[in-house]
Scaffold this motif. Structure first.
Motif, short mmCIF file in Angstrom:
data_model
loop_
_atom_site.label_atom_id
_atom_site.label_comp_id
_atom_site.label_asym_id
_atom_site.label_seq_id
_atom_site.Cartn_x
_atom_site.Cartn_y
_atom_site.Cartn_z
N GLY A 131 -8.93 -0.82 1.02
CA GLY A 131 -7.94 -1.88 0.80
C GLY A 131 -7.28 -1.82 -0.56
N ARG A 132 -7.33 -0.64 -1.17
CA ARG A 132 -6.67 -0.47 -2.47
C ARG A 132 -6.34 1.00 -2.69
NH1 ARG A 132 -10.81 0.94 -6.33
NH2 ARG A 132 -12.85 0.48 -5.44
N LEU A 133 -5.40 1.20 -3.60
CA LEU A 133 -4.96 2.56 -3.95
C LEU A 133 -5.41 2.87 -5.36
CD1 LEU A 133 -1.33 2.18 -2.61
CD2 LEU A 133 -3.12 3.57 -1.58
N SER A 134 -5.56 4.15 -5.66
CA SER A 134 -5.95 4.55 -7.01
C SER A 134 -4.80 4.42 -8.00
CB SER A 134 -6.48 5.99 -7.01
OG SER A 134 -5.49 6.88 -6.56
N ARG A 135 -3.58 4.43 -7.50
CA ARG A 135 -2.39 4.24 -8.34
C ARG A 135 -1.25 3.79 -7.43
NH1 ARG A 135 -3.34 9.93 -8.35
NH2 ARG A 135 -1.77 11.00 -7.14
N GLY A 136 -0.16 3.39 -8.03
CA GLY A 136 0.95 2.87 -7.24
C GLY A 136 2.03 3.88 -6.93
N THR A 137 2.19 4.89 -7.79
CA THR A 137 3.24 5.89 -7.59
C THR A 137 2.62 7.26 -7.42
OG1 THR A 137 4.74 4.58 -8.95
CG2 THR A 137 5.39 6.84 -8.54
N PHE A 138 3.13 8.01 -6.44
CA PHE A 138 2.59 9.32 -6.11
C PHE A 138 3.72 10.34 -6.03
CE2 PHE A 138 -0.13 6.14 -4.34
CZ PHE A 138 -1.42 6.63 -4.47
N LYS A 139 3.39 11.62 -6.25
CA LYS A 139 4.30 12.71 -5.90
C LYS A 139 3.94 13.10 -4.49
CE LYS A 139 5.65 14.72 -10.24
NZ LYS A 139 5.67 15.91 -11.08
N VAL A 140 4.91 13.04 -3.61
CA VAL A 140 4.66 13.23 -2.18
C VAL A 140 5.42 14.46 -1.68
CG1 VAL A 140 4.87 12.16 0.09
CG2 VAL A 140 4.48 10.73 -1.94
N PRO A 141 4.71 15.57 -1.40
CA PRO A 141 5.38 16.69 -0.76
C PRO A 141 5.67 16.30 0.69
CG PRO A 141 3.21 17.32 -1.58
CD PRO A 141 3.32 15.84 -1.69
N ALA A 142 6.91 16.43 1.09
CA ALA A 142 7.31 16.04 2.44
C ALA A 142 7.98 17.23 3.13
CB ALA A 142 8.26 14.85 2.39
N LEU A 143 7.70 17.36 4.42
CA LEU A 143 8.27 18.42 5.23
C LEU A 143 9.58 17.94 5.83
CD1 LEU A 143 7.73 21.24 6.46
CD2 LEU A 143 6.60 20.04 8.36
#
Length: 140
Positions: free
Chosen positions: A69-81
């Protein structure tokens, strides 16, 4: 307008998924980032935009976030196809959606920027050996 312009102009692109990773909402600006339209993705699993080699890691993190129910951080680098097979690297903020009884019902991912084109190429190069091993493993 390309993906960089969409994010520079603060036209945020969001995707809403349930706790199983099924897409329920697909913002129009997401199409500018990954090439898929809402018609292509609604009701589909997130695997449509996750590079195959990253799926085990993605689903491990996704399931962990849903359980905790929680994330380690709020912003991520997301590799997307992308729908053309290219990998783009986007910056995305993520928020969990609270469900009944304290469970997590899903998540909202909002793309807030697109990295330089070379980062997608760098991701593809970094993942090439893993992709090769995966293909060989599945043959045998």
């Amino acid at each position: 307008m390309d993906a960089s312009e969409a994010t520079r102009n603060d036209q945020r692109a969001s995707v809403t998924v349930d706790r199983d990773g099924i897409i329920h909402q697909w913002g129009d600006a997401v199409t500018e980032v990954v090439g898929y339209s809402a018609d292509d993705t609604l009701g589909q699993n997130l695997n449509v935009v996750i590079p195959p080699v990253l799926r085990p890691l993605h689903w491990w993190g996704f399931d962990r976030a849903m359980r905790r129910g929680r994330l380690s951080r709020g912003t991520f680098k997301v590799p997307a196809l992308r729908n053309d097979g290219r990998i783009v690297v986007a910056r995305a903020s993520m928020e969990l959606i609270p469900g009944d009884g304290g469970d997590t019902a899903g998540a909202v991912v909002t793309f807030v920027g697109v990295a330089a084109r070379w980062q997608g190429t760098a991701w593809r190069a970094a993942l090439a050996p893993i992709n090769l091993v995966r293909r060989i493993w599945h043959r045998g």
